[in-house]
Design an enzyme around this catalytic site. Structure first.
Site, PDB file in Angstrom:
ATOM      1  CE1 TYR A  53      -3.549  -2.938   0.551  1.00 48.21           C
ATOM      2  CE2 TYR A  53      -3.790  -2.552   2.377  1.00 48.21           C
ATOM      3  CZ  TYR A  53      -3.620  -2.930   1.425  1.00 48.21           C
ATOM      4  OH  TYR A  53      -4.964  -3.787   1.604  1.00 48.21           O
ATOM      5  CG  HIS A 122      -1.972  -8.516  -0.310  1.00 50.27           C
ATOM      6  ND1 HIS A 122      -1.205  -7.194  -0.693  1.00 50.27           N
ATOM      7  CD2 HIS A 122      -3.503  -8.343  -0.949  1.00 50.27           C
ATOM      8  CE1 HIS A 122      -1.856  -6.473  -0.667  1.00 50.27           C
ATOM      9  NE2 HIS A 122      -3.136  -7.226  -0.935  1.00 50.27           N
TER      10      HIS A 122
HETATM   11  N1  NAP Z   1      -6.403  -7.546  -1.074  1.00 46.16           N
HETATM   12  C1  NAP Z   1      -6.821  -7.717   0.056  1.00 46.16           C
HETATM   13  O1  NAP Z   1      -6.478  -8.237   0.597  1.00 46.16           O
HETATM   14  C2  NAP Z   1      -6.834  -5.950   0.301  1.00 46.16           C
HETATM   15  C3  NAP Z   1      -7.931  -6.333  -0.439  1.00 46.16           C
HETATM   16  C4  NAP Z   1      -9.603  -4.728  -0.859  1.00 46.16           C
HETATM   17  C5  NAP Z   1      -9.230  -3.644   1.165  1.00 46.16           C
HETATM   18  N2  NAP Z   1      -8.520  -4.404   1.739  1.00 46.16           N
HETATM   19  C6  NAP Z   1      -8.114  -4.211   3.036  1.00 46.16           C
HETATM   20  O2  NAP Z   1      -9.364  -3.991   4.060  1.00 46.16           O
HETATM   21  C7  NAP Z   1      -9.972  -2.882   4.425  1.00 46.16           C
HETATM   22  C8  NAP Z   1     -11.092  -1.762   3.617  1.00 46.16           C
HETATM   23  O3  NAP Z   1     -11.229  -1.844   2.455  1.00 46.16           O
HETATM   24  P1  NAP Z   1     -11.698  -0.876   1.157  1.00 46.16           P
HETATM   25  O4  NAP Z   1     -10.428   0.126   0.732  1.00 46.16           O
HETATM   26  O5  NAP Z   1     -11.940  -1.887   0.302  1.00 46.16           O
HETATM   27  O6  NAP Z   1     -12.753  -0.070   1.012  1.00 46.16           O
HETATM   28  P2  NAP Z   1     -14.026  -0.448   2.579  1.00 46.16           P
HETATM   29  O7  NAP Z   1     -13.244  -0.317   3.419  1.00 46.16           O
HETATM   30  O8  NAP Z   1     -15.189  -1.096   1.627  1.00 46.16           O
HETATM   31  O9  NAP Z   1     -13.973   1.719   2.237  1.00 46.16           O
HETATM   32  C9  NAP Z   1     -13.302   2.650   2.571  1.00 46.16           C
HETATM   33  C10 NAP Z   1     -13.967   3.825   1.970  1.00 46.16           C
HETATM   34  O10 NAP Z   1     -14.650   4.234   2.085  1.00 46.16           O
HETATM   35  C11 NAP Z   1     -15.045   5.969   2.827  1.00 46.16           C
HETATM   36  N3  NAP Z   1     -15.152   5.799   3.723  1.00 46.16           N
HETATM   37  C12 NAP Z   1     -15.075   5.506   4.885  1.00 46.16           C
HETATM   38  N4  NAP Z   1     -15.547   5.413   5.563  1.00 46.16           N
HETATM   39  C13 NAP Z   1     -16.557   6.427   5.568  1.00 46.16           C
HETATM   40  C14 NAP Z   1     -17.604   7.231   6.211  1.00 46.16           C
HETATM   41  N5  NAP Z   1     -17.714   6.616   7.707  1.00 46.16           N
HETATM   42  N6  NAP Z   1     -18.090   8.331   5.482  1.00 46.16           N
HETATM   43  C15 NAP Z   1     -18.115   7.981   4.215  1.00 46.16           C
HETATM   44  N7  NAP Z   1     -16.835   7.702   3.823  1.00 46.16           N
HETATM   45  C16 NAP Z   1     -15.770   7.018   3.941  1.00 46.16           C
HETATM   46  C17 NAP Z   1     -13.643   6.564   1.798  1.00 46.16           C
HETATM   47  O11 NAP Z   1     -13.246   6.603   1.140  1.00 46.16           O
HETATM   48  P3  NAP Z   1     -14.090   7.963   0.356  1.00 46.16           P
HETATM   49  O12 NAP Z   1     -13.716   8.942   1.236  1.00 46.16           O
HETATM   50  O13 NAP Z   1     -12.527   8.055  -0.834  1.00 46.16           O
HETATM   51  O14 NAP Z   1     -14.770   7.903  -0.195  1.00 46.16           O
HETATM   52  C18 NAP Z   1     -13.277   4.548   2.889  1.00 46.16           C
HETATM   53  O15 NAP Z   1     -11.540   4.785   1.896  1.00 46.16           O
HETATM   54  C19 NAP Z   1      -9.035  -1.423   3.186  1.00 46.16           C
HETATM   55  O16 NAP Z   1      -7.755  -0.392   4.199  1.00 46.16           O
HETATM   56  C20 NAP Z   1      -7.527  -3.091   3.123  1.00 46.16           C
HETATM   57  O17 NAP Z   1      -6.542  -2.663   4.883  1.00 46.16           O
HETATM   58  C21 NAP Z   1      -7.517  -5.859   1.689  1.00 46.16           C
END
Ligand code: NAP
Length: 316
Positions: A53, A122
């Site tokens: 990341y 990963h």
């Molecule tokens: N392959 C893997 O291992 C993999 C893949 C994906 C994710 N992950 C992990 O999972 C975590 C979470 O998944 P994700 O990042 O895909 O998506 P998510 O948690 O579903 O969405 C996160 C995004 O939503 C917005 N957000 C978060 N809280 C909010 C709130 N209270 N109000 C308004 N907007 C909000 C932010 O972006 P904006 O403000 O720009 O909209 C944030 O970056 C990642 O950070 C990572 O650690 C791992």
């Protein structure tokens, strides 16, 4: 460990994968550190990052924010994707024993700590034939005290079952949210007594309700030039079928004064005793709102049933 964690993908800032942006646009490191501190103050103690990341930047920022507070937290990071920090680009993958050991030491160095609590593979589709070798390498890292436990970030129950043969395999990280249920993954977690760490718990932001049919994500955001694997955003816009699903369950999610994000996290808390959502957080405000879901707690079983009915999912 807290029931809800902190996803640290976005705070890594920009980087590229296969010629496309793989980060979430520009981020302000001071805001990221403040968001981590606010989350800690509100009882969030589980932090998920990956070496790739921001090609190391997320681990560095997290390490800076958690400095002096390692005793309070559970830290998870990931290995297996290779990258070039000079060009901020992903370069491929490597799951050989030598590389895993090297990647582990590099993550410890960037984080500034002496052990990783949960070390996750990963590479979602890494070959099954290499599982035994990886498990042996990871068990070696446990013996040396460099990691406490390990898991796989994958959506394939068979791969999870194979990894779970390892005595210190403790978790799987997989996609799960109210718009995307994953019963087979939860079943394999039950069978092997693994934690279910939930990525994408807010459907990459769509579930917060702030994106509508006319929203266009910036081109430097992973959602703006959406790669083929992405389901919740297509061609830089929220996918209409998921916006329609969200509309249909909006009232249930916002029950009891919850925001939509808190309702989506409440669904995950209720879905299984093993789930640990890790919403991605960029700002102090997001940290506050997502940690607020801890106070609201899980949705009720009847509300989960109502959501299944509205979304025409089979009852469990
Ligand atoms: N392959 C893997 O291992 C993999 C893949 C994906 C994710 N992950 C992990 O999972 C975590 C979470 O998944 P994700 O990042 O895909 O998506 P998510 O948690 O579903 O969405 C996160 C995004 O939503 C917005 N957000 C978060 N809280 C909010 C709130 N209270 N109000 C308004 N907007 C909000 C932010 O972006 P904006 O403000 O720009 O909209 C944030 O970056 C990642 O950070 C990572 O650690 C791992």
């Amino acid at each position: 460990m807290s029931a809800i964690g902190f996803g640290a993908w976005a705070i890594g800032g920009p980087f590229m994968a296969r010629g496309k942006p793989a980060g979430w646009g520009q981020v302000d490191d001071e805001e990221s550190v403040a968001a981590v501190h606010r989350a800690l103050d509100l009882g969030v103690t589980f932090f998920d990052t990956a070496d790739v990341y921001g090609t190391g930047h997320s681990e560095r920022v997290l390490g800076r924010a958690l400095s002096g507070r390692w005793d309070e937290v559970v830290i998870a990071t990931k290995f297996g994707l290779t990258f070039d920090a000079a060009t901020r680009a992903l370069t491929g993958q490597d799951i050989s024993p030598g590389y895993i050991r090297q990647a582990c030491r590099a993550s410890l160095e960037r984080l500034g700590t002496d052990h990783i609590d949960l070390y996750q593979l990963h590479v979602a589709d890494a070959p099954m034939e290499q599982v035994d070798e990886m498990v042996a390498t990871l068990e070696g890292l446990v013996d040396e005290g460099l990691i406490r436990a390990y898991g796989w970030s994958t959506d394939d129950p068979e791969r999870v079952a194979a990894f779970a043969k390892g005595p210190h395999c403790a978790a799987v990280q997989h996609n799960l949210n109210v718009l995307h249920d994953a019963p087979a993954m939860l079943a394999v977690c039950d069978t092997h007594e693994l934690a279910s760490v939930n990525r994408g718990p807010l459907a990459m932001g769509l579930l917060t309700g702030k994106y509508g049919p006319d929203s266009r994500l910036p081109m430097d955001d992973v959602r703006g030039d959406s790669p083929a694997w992405m389901t919740f955003f297509k061609d830089g816009r929220p996918a209409p079928e998921f916006l329609a699903m969200l509309d249909a369950i909006r009232d249930v999610l916002t029950s009891g004064g919850r925001t939509l994000a808190q309702g989506a996290l409440g669904w995950l808390l209720a879905r299984s005793g093993r789930t640990v959502p890790i919403p991605g957080i960029k700002t102090v405000g997001q940290a506050e709102q997502n940690a607020g879901a801890l106070l609201h707690g899980p949705l009720e079983a009847a509300q989960l049933a109502q959501i299944d009915e509205v979304l025409q999912r089979h009852a469990r």
